[in-house]
Enzyme design. Sequence first.
Site: not given
Ligand SMILES: NC(=O)c1ccc[n+]([C@@H]2O[C@H](COP(=O)([O-])OP(=O)(O)OC[C@H]3O[C@@H](n4cnc5c(N)ncnc54)[C@H](O)[C@@H]3O)[C@@H](O)[C@H]2O)c1
Length: 307
Positions: A93, A173
């Site tokens: 990431n 977190h």
């Molecule tokens: N901070 C928090 O409390 C919290 C809560 C939930 C999820 N998250 C994090 O949020 C992130 C996303 O989760 P999600 O469930 O939506 O995942 P997901 O896999 O459903 O979506 C992630 C998206 O990012 C896109 N992506 C990847 N590389 C990219 C780039 N270079 N440019 C643009 N888009 C790109 C992917 O194509 C995908 O559609 C994860 O890292 C997850 O761990 C954090």
Amino acid sequence: MKITIVGSGFVGQTTAMRLIQRGIGEVVLTDIVEGLPQGIALDLKESSPVVRFEPTITGTNDYAEAAGSDVVVITAGFPRQPGMSRMDLLGKNAEIMRNVVERIAPDSPEAIVIVVTNPLDEMTFLAAEVSGFPKDRVMGMAGVLDSARLRYFIAEELGVSPLVVEAMTLGSHGESMVALPRHATVDGKPLPELVDEATIDRLFQRTRDGGAEIVALLKKGSAYYAPSASITQMVGAIADDTREVLPVSAWTTGQYGISDVYVGVPAQLGRKGVEEIVELDLNEDELAALREAAEGIRAKCEDLSKL
Ligand SMILES: NC(=O)c1ccc[n+]([C@@H]2O[C@H](COP(=O)([O-])OP(=O)(O)OC[C@H]3O[C@@H](n4cnc5c(N)ncnc54)[C@H](O)[C@@H]3O)[C@@H](O)[C@H]2O)c1
């Protein structure tokens, strides 16, 4: 307000839905996957006559459409799979975060950035470094979510409405989330007067493990309804300049005896981003736990520079 959401996965798309349904601003939804943001945006627009909102959303793979954003929410990146810790996502990431911020920052130089991608505190630091933005304009979303989970678990335990429960978590977190039972209340009554210590410990541990509990149930990916609700509350506070105090990953400059690291602390959010970090009255144990969380994040951020 022009709000760009980078990443149209589960968190990005549910956030887009909440933002446009609340009419908080014009939303630009992006992703690297061709067609995904366009498809989600079209689907959401088609719901507007029924749900009754203005369909102010664009789906695109082109960063040019994000230019001049007031707020950028970064959800791009891999979510956890069962058995993974958030820290297992660091390397993969970090690469995505660098790429996204390098592309988004130059054309939205005044934006406030809300990082969501995990591991949260480290990715927030990276976004601030790569953008070069003032640190009070870059923050991470985690505390609102962790606190919401805790509030729900307390309500469930006591059989009351979540609406009468107030509680806040600080720190990182993850495992070093800091529990503040003295600051939790139910209908105005302090939590420690209502349940015993073992119950409090159990509720806080469930909150620390709250993300993993959902990952284990879903089996593919992680939570998104409570995360998108939490992001929307933060964007709303910024858009409406409410100055409400929310727990966010913010850059510390001496508060709680902590400096130069992103860590979860209560902060007033407004049009300028983090307007002020609020210093709660913490006892020695709580302060020690917060400082330990901050040092853990600092060490991981140093690892980032070696990647
Ligand atoms: N901070 C928090 O409390 C919290 C809560 C939930 C999820 N998250 C994090 O949020 C992130 C996303 O989760 P999600 O469930 O939506 O995942 P997901 O896999 O459903 O979506 C992630 C998206 O990012 C896109 N992506 C990847 N590389 C990219 C780039 N270079 N440019 C643009 N888009 C790109 C992917 O194509 C995908 O559609 C994860 O890292 C997850 O761990 C954090």
